[in-house]
Design a protein around this motif. Structure first.
Motif, PDB file in Angstrom:
ATOM      1  N   LYS A 151       7.185 -11.948   4.396  1.00  0.00           N
ATOM      2  CA  LYS A 151       7.624 -10.896   3.345  1.00  0.00           C
ATOM      3  C   LYS A 151       7.059  -9.646   3.588  1.00  0.00           C
ATOM      4  O   LYS A 151       7.706  -8.804   2.954  1.00  0.00           O
ATOM      5  CB  LYS A 151       6.710 -11.399   2.058  1.00  0.00           C
ATOM      6  N   TRP A 152       5.980  -9.265   4.187  1.00  0.00           N
ATOM      7  CA  TRP A 152       5.587  -7.871   4.372  1.00  0.00           C
ATOM      8  C   TRP A 152       5.248  -7.563   5.770  1.00  0.00           C
ATOM      9  O   TRP A 152       5.119  -8.424   6.367  1.00  0.00           O
ATOM     10  CB  TRP A 152       4.306  -7.473   3.333  1.00  0.00           C
ATOM     11  N   LYS A 164       2.948  -0.066   4.393  1.00  0.00           N
ATOM     12  CA  LYS A 164       3.340  -1.468   3.721  1.00  0.00           C
ATOM     13  C   LYS A 164       4.940  -1.489   3.585  1.00  0.00           C
ATOM     14  O   LYS A 164       5.558  -0.729   2.720  1.00  0.00           O
ATOM     15  CB  LYS A 164       2.636  -1.935   2.559  1.00  0.00           C
ATOM     16  N   TYR A 165       5.652  -2.390   4.449  1.00  0.00           N
ATOM     17  CA  TYR A 165       7.061  -2.324   4.446  1.00  0.00           C
ATOM     18  C   TYR A 165       7.451  -3.716   3.912  1.00  0.00           C
ATOM     19  O   TYR A 165       7.060  -4.874   4.048  1.00  0.00           O
ATOM     20  CB  TYR A 165       7.646  -2.227   5.853  1.00  0.00           C
ATOM     21  N   ASP A 166       8.346  -3.708   3.053  1.00  0.00           N
ATOM     22  CA  ASP A 166       9.206  -4.913   2.618  1.00  0.00           C
ATOM     23  C   ASP A 166      10.307  -5.381   3.643  1.00  0.00           C
ATOM     24  O   ASP A 166      11.095  -4.938   4.012  1.00  0.00           O
ATOM     25  CB  ASP A 166      10.174  -4.659   1.224  1.00  0.00           C
ATOM     26  N   ALA A 169      13.765  -6.711   2.728  1.00  0.00           N
ATOM     27  CA  ALA A 169      14.672  -5.600   2.201  1.00  0.00           C
ATOM     28  C   ALA A 169      15.226  -4.736   3.286  1.00  0.00           C
ATOM     29  O   ALA A 169      15.978  -4.025   3.422  1.00  0.00           O
ATOM     30  CB  ALA A 169      14.006  -4.602   1.233  1.00  0.00           C
ATOM     31  N   SER A 170      14.390  -4.595   4.382  1.00  0.00           N
ATOM     32  CA  SER A 170      14.590  -3.926   5.624  1.00  0.00           C
ATOM     33  C   SER A 170      15.738  -4.547   6.534  1.00  0.00           C
ATOM     34  O   SER A 170      16.656  -3.816   6.826  1.00  0.00           O
ATOM     35  CB  SER A 170      13.541  -3.614   6.437  1.00  0.00           C
ATOM     36  N   THR A 196       7.054   0.614   0.853  1.00  0.00           N
ATOM     37  CA  THR A 196       7.021   0.195  -0.185  1.00  0.00           C
ATOM     38  C   THR A 196       5.714   0.852  -0.789  1.00  0.00           C
ATOM     39  O   THR A 196       5.596   1.388  -2.140  1.00  0.00           O
ATOM     40  CB  THR A 196       6.762  -1.498  -0.649  1.00  0.00           C
ATOM     41  N   CYS A 233      -1.094 -12.288   1.840  1.00  0.00           N
ATOM     42  CA  CYS A 233      -0.973 -10.747   1.655  1.00  0.00           C
ATOM     43  C   CYS A 233      -2.042 -10.703   0.369  1.00  0.00           C
ATOM     44  O   CYS A 233      -1.771  -9.865  -0.353  1.00  0.00           O
ATOM     45  CB  CYS A 233       0.096  -9.993   1.432  1.00  0.00           C
ATOM     46  N   ARG A 251      -2.218  -7.463  -2.793  1.00  0.00           N
ATOM     47  CA  ARG A 251      -1.384  -7.975  -3.907  1.00  0.00           C
ATOM     48  C   ARG A 251      -2.099  -7.192  -5.267  1.00  0.00           C
ATOM     49  O   ARG A 251      -1.062  -6.962  -5.972  1.00  0.00           O
ATOM     50  CB  ARG A 251      -1.557  -9.444  -4.028  1.00  0.00           C
TER      51      ARG A 251
END
Length: 579
Positions: A151-152, A164-166, A169-170, A196, A233, A251
Motif C-alpha cells: 500500500k505504501w 511516504k509514497y502511495d 497510485a504510482s 503523499t 503501516c 497511520r
C-alpha cells in the motif's frame, strides 16, 4: 430476676459469642482462599499455557469464527515461547524457533500473513523486468522499505527526511512525469511516484539541550540510513547517525516519535523485523547487532565480535540447510579442501589478463568454464552433507512459502568483506566466512538464496561469490564475473525460482543465471532503468510482482548517485530454452 431468666440470658450471650467466632473464622478462611486463588492464577499465567494440537486448532478456529467481532488478541513472551492471549482467557503458545505454523485467526492481527507468489514466478526460466515509475528525489536515497501488501512505500535520504509514497497510485499512473523529468530515463519510465507526505528524521534531544533560534525550536535532523515499516503501516522504525532508533507513528499523527531505542554508539545501518514484528535486529557501524523486544523497548541480546561496520542483516528462509557449529566441515577431508582451493586460485592470474571491457566478453572468458570446475569440488560434498539433513527442513520434501523466514538463523555482512552466520539460540556465532584470497576486503550486500542453502556476496572487483552451506562454506563454490567497467556490486537479491540473482552495480542492474552452462554465451541480462550511479538496495515484493531499486551510497563509498527510486514490473518467462 428469676433463676430461669438469668440462665436464658447467659445462654443467649454464649450463643452470640459463638456466632461471632464463627463469622470471624469464616472471614479468615475466605481471605486465605482468596490469597491461594490469586497465587494459583499467577502461577497459571506463567506456566499453564495450552499448546494447541491439530484438533484443538480446529475447535479454536470454530470458536473464533463465532466470536470474531468480540475477540482481541494480545501477545506476550514467556519461557522462550510466543504466547497469544484471547479475550476468553485462553492462551496459545508457539515455539519461537522458526516455526511457521501460525493459526490464521492469530496471524491476521500481526499483519505478516503469507502472500502467494504470482503464477510461474517460482518455476520460470527467466524474468522480464521493466521499469515504469520514477520517484525522483533531491538527494541520494540510502534506505527504502515497503508495507507488506504494497500500500505504501517509504524512502529515506541524505537530507534527513522520510518520504511516504502511495504505491498503487504510482503504478497506476496517477501522476505522469514531465518531459524534462523523463529525459534521463528509458522510454518506458513515464510515471512519477505519488508523494503523499514527508517528515523529518529527527534526533531526539533533552529539554536542557534545546536551544531555540529566534524563539523557535528547529529539530536536529539525521540522515536516513535504515528503515523498517510495520506490515500495516501502524508505525515505522528509522535509524539515526547517533546510534538511536526512533519508532514513529504512520497511520495517525505521521512522523510523531512514540518511542526511542538507544543502545548503539554509531550510525544504525540496518533494521530488520521478524515474522511476528515484535523483535527487531539492528546493525550498526559500531560493529554490533542488537536484538530488541519491541513490546518492552529493551535489548534482549547483543551480537558482538563482528569485524567491521554492519552492512547486511537477513534471516534465513525456512527450509534451508541445517546450520550447526560444524558448518562446512561435515563430509569434507583436507585433500578435497586443498584441491578446491587450488582450483579456485589456480587460474587467477590468467583471468586477470583477459579483457573484461566488452559487455558480453569473448568466448575464452566464459564464466561457466570456471564454474564447471568448481562444481566438481562440490558434487561429492553436497552428496555427503545432504545425508545429514532432516526431512522437511531443506531436503525438498516440504516446499515452504517464499516469504516465510526463520526466527533464529540469520546472516550479517560487514563492510570489510566478512560474512557471519548466527543462531539466536546459541551464545557464539555459527561460523565466519572470511574474504577469499585475492578478493578485495569489501561488501555492501549479501543475501540468502530462496531455498536457504546458499549465500551470495557482492564484491568490489565486479564479482558475486556464492557460498554453499551444503559444501565447504569457507570457500566460494562459484564466482560470477561482470565486465570490469561495471564497478562494485553494491546490492544483491535472490529471485524465487532459485536460479536467478539480481546484482546492482554502478552502471546498471543485471539478472544473473546462476545455473548457466558453459555453452551459454551471456550468463546475465541487463535490466533497463538504472544507469550511472551506485545502488543502495533492491527490494522484491513478497508476490514477486514488483521490484524497487534506490540509488545511494549508504554513507560508505562516496560515489555519485542518480537520486531516484525506480519501480519495476516483473513478468515470468516460461517455456524458453537457452535464454
Amino acid at each position: 430476676m428469676s433463676k430461669d431468666d438469668f440462665l436464658d440470658d447467659k445462654a443467649l450471650n454464649q450463643l452470640e459469642e459463638e456466632d461471632e467466632e464463627e463469622d470471624d473464622q469464616q472471614h479468615e478462611n475466605e481471605d486465605d482462599l482468596f490469597e491461594d486463588a490469586l497465587e494459583n492464577n499467577m502461577e497459571m499465567d506463567d506456566t499453564e499455557d495450552v499448546v494447541m494440537g491439530d484438533g484443538d486448532e480446529e475447535a479454536e478456529d470454530e470458536e473464533v469464527e463465532e466470536e470474531e467481532d468480540e475477540e482481541v488478541v494480545t501477545r506476550s513472551k514467556s519461557n522462550g515461547h510466543m504466547a497469544a492471549s484471547t479475550s476468553n482467557g485462553s492462551h496459545i503458545v508457539f515455539d519461537d524457533s522458526g516455526s511457521s505454523d501460525i493459526p490464521e485467526h492469530v496471524l491476521k492481527y500481526t499483519g505478516r500473513r503469507n502472500i502467494p507468489l504470482c503464477t510461474n514466478t517460482d518455476s520460470c526460466e527467466g524474468y522480464d523486468i521493466v521499469p515504469y515509475v520514477a520517484a525522483i528525489h533531491s538527494c541520494p536515497v540510502h534506505a527504502i522499505d515497503l508495507s507488506w501488501e504494497l500500500k505504501w512505500m517509504f524512502t529515506g535520504g541524505q537530507d534527513g527526511f522520510v518520504r511516504k509514497y502511495d504505491f498503487f497510485a504510482s503504478v497506476n499512473g496517477k501522476l505522469p512525469l514531465t518531459v524534462a523529468q523523463r529525459h534521463p530515463f528509458v522510454d518506458c519510465v513515464t510515471k512519477a511516484g505519488v508523494l503523499t507526505s514527508y517528515w523529518e528524521n529527527e534526533q531526539p534531544v533533552y529539554e536542557t539541550d534545546i536551544k531555540p533560534k529566534d524563539g523557535l525550536y528547529e529539530p536536529k535532523l539525521s540522515c536516513v540510513y535504515s528503515l523498517a515499516a510495520h506490515s500495516r503501516c501502524l508505525w515505522l522504525l528509522s535509524g539515526l547517525q547517533s546510534g538511536g532508533i526512533t519508532l514513529m507513528s504512520v497511520r495517525h499523527n505521521e512522523g510523531q516519535i512514540q518511542a526511542y531505542l538507544e543502545k548503539h554508539t554509531s550510525t544504525v545501518s540496518v533494521l530488520v523485523l521478524n515474522q511476528w514484528e515484535n523483535r527487531l535486529l539492528s546493525g550498526s557501524w559500531d560493529k554490533t547487532v542488537n536484538e530488541w523486544d519491541l513490546d518492552t523497548g529493551n535489548v534482549v541480546r547483543t551480537f558482538d565480535g563482528i569485524s567491521g561496520q554492519v552492512s547486511t542483516v537477513q534471516y534465513q528462509p525456512v527450509g534451508g540447510a541445517i546450520v550447526s557449529r560444524n558448518l562446512g566441515l561435515e563430509g569434507l577431508d583436507s585433500d578435497r579442501t586443498a584441491r578446491g582451493k587450488e582450483i579456485l586460485e589456480g587460474d587467477e592470474e590468467e583471468d586477470d589478463d583477459k579483457s573484461m571491457g566488452s559487455l558480453f566478453g569473448s568466448d575464452e572468458e566464459e564464466e561457466g568454464e570456471s564454474e564447471v570446475k568448481k562444481e566438481e569440488v562440490d558434487v561429492a560434498a553436497d552428496k555427503e552433507a545432504s545425508e545429514s539433513v532432516k526431512p522437511g527442513d531443506g531436503d525438498g520434501s516440504e516446499e515452504p512459502t517464499r516469504n516465510t523466514t526463520s526466527e533464529s538463523i540469520f546472516l550479517t555482512s560487514a563492510i570489510d568483506g566478512t560474512v557471519d552466520i548466527w543462531d539466536r539460540r546459541q551464545q557464539q556465532r555459527i561460523t565466519r566466512i572470511a574474504v577469499p584470497q585475492g578478493t578485495p576486503p569489501w561488501c555492501m550486500s549479501a543475501c540468502w538464496s530462496t531455498d536457504g542453502d546458499r549465500i551470495y556476496v557482492g564484491r568490489r572487483n565486479s564479482t558475486v561469490e556464492e557460498f554453499s552451506l551444503r559444501g565447504n562454506v569457507h570457500e566460494p563454490s562459484k564466482v560470477f564475473k561482470f565486465p570490469s567497467v561495471s564497478g562494485a556490486v553494491s546490492t544483491v537479491a535472490a529471485m524465487p525460482n532459485n536460479r536467478h540473482v539480481l546484482c546492482g552495480s554502478h552502471d546498471n542492474v543485471r539478472l544473473y543465471d546462476v545455473q548457466s552452462s558453459k555453452q551459454q554465451a551471456v550468463p546475465f541480462w541487463i535490466v533497463p532503468g538504472h544507469q550511472g550511479g551506485i545502488l543502495s538496495s533492491i527490494k522484491v515484493d513478497p508476490s514477486c510482482r514488483y521490484m524497487v531499486t534506490s540509488s545511494g551510497d549508504r554513507g560508505w563509498s562516496g560515489t555519485t548517485s542518480t537520486d531516484v527510486a525506480l519501480v519495476y514490473e516483473i513478468d515470468p518467462i516460461v517455456g524458453t530454452k537457452n535464454l
